[in-house]
Design an enzyme around this catalytic site. Structure first.
Site, PDB file in Angstrom:
ATOM      1  N   CYS A  38       0.857  -1.186   0.000  1.00  0.00           N
ATOM      2  CA  CYS A  38       0.000   0.000   0.000  1.00  0.00           C
ATOM      3  C   CYS A  38       0.896   1.240   0.000  1.00  0.00           C
ATOM      4  CB  CYS A  38      -0.870  -0.042   1.266  1.00  0.00           C
ATOM      5  SG  CYS A  38      -1.902   1.409   1.557  1.00  0.00           S
ATOM      6  N   ASN A  39       0.396   2.352  -0.511  1.00  0.00           N
ATOM      7  CA  ASN A  39       1.185   3.593  -0.462  1.00  0.00           C
ATOM      8  C   ASN A  39       1.474   4.029   0.969  1.00  0.00           C
ATOM      9  OD1 ASN A  39       1.387   3.846  -3.233  1.00  0.00           O
ATOM     10  ND2 ASN A  39      -0.423   5.141  -3.420  1.00  0.00           N
TER      11      ASN A  39
END
Length: 169
Positions: A38-39
């Site tokens: 995930c970012n």
């Protein structure tokens, strides 16, 4: 009162057992749903720095990997733990993957996100790295959206305020 606290729940560990959250009585906790792809995943390092900063004051972090948002937690079991521990240096508690939204939401996350149950906060996780702050009585006191970094002064101030509170004898 246990019914208004997280202490009424047991959660799955990576090795297939369950642990009662009453094992964390008296601590200030940050509960976070996490994902390795995930970012926001770099927050794992920041969460570890936060844990180290306050660990001597009975603060801890409980991470619950979840694949509920964008399929961003593809890892399982040992590979998941290896990623968190080795790649990101995370030494906080990492539990087994659970559901944090939808029809199969784990009871802990139903409690955390529903003000009718927890008496303080109404906030469904909107993405990975949604954070819930828990006081020494096991009560949900606040929440932080994923974009709130663990290093933010707002989060640290709330933690410090709770750490100053003591339980009645």
């Amino acid at each position: 009162m246990i019914e208004n606290s997280i202490y009424q729940f047991a959660v799955p560990t990576m090795d297939g057992d369950e642990v009662s959250l009453s094992a964390f009585k008296g601590k200030v906790l940050l509960i976070v749903n996490t994902a390795s792809d995930c970012n926001f995943t770099p927050q794992l390092k920041e969460l570890e720095m936060l844990r180290k900063k306050y660990e001597a004051e009975d603060f801890d972090i409980l991470a619950f990997p979840s694949n509920d948002f964008g399929g961003q937690e593809p890892l399982e079991d040992k590979s998941l733990q290896q990623c968190y521990r080795i790649d990101f240096g995370a030494n906080f508690h990492i539990f087994d993957k659970i559901r944090v939204r939808g029809a199969y939401t784990h009871p802990l996350y139903k409690f955390l996100s529903d003000k009718k149950q927890n008496k303080h906060v109404s906030a469904l996780p909107r993405w990975n790295f949604h954070k819930y702050l828990i006081n020494r009585k096991g009560e949900v006191t606040d929440f932080f959206y994923p974009f709130t970094k663990p290093s933010s002064s707002r989060l640290r101030k709330r933690i410090e305020k709770l750490l100053k509170q003591t339980l009645p004898i």
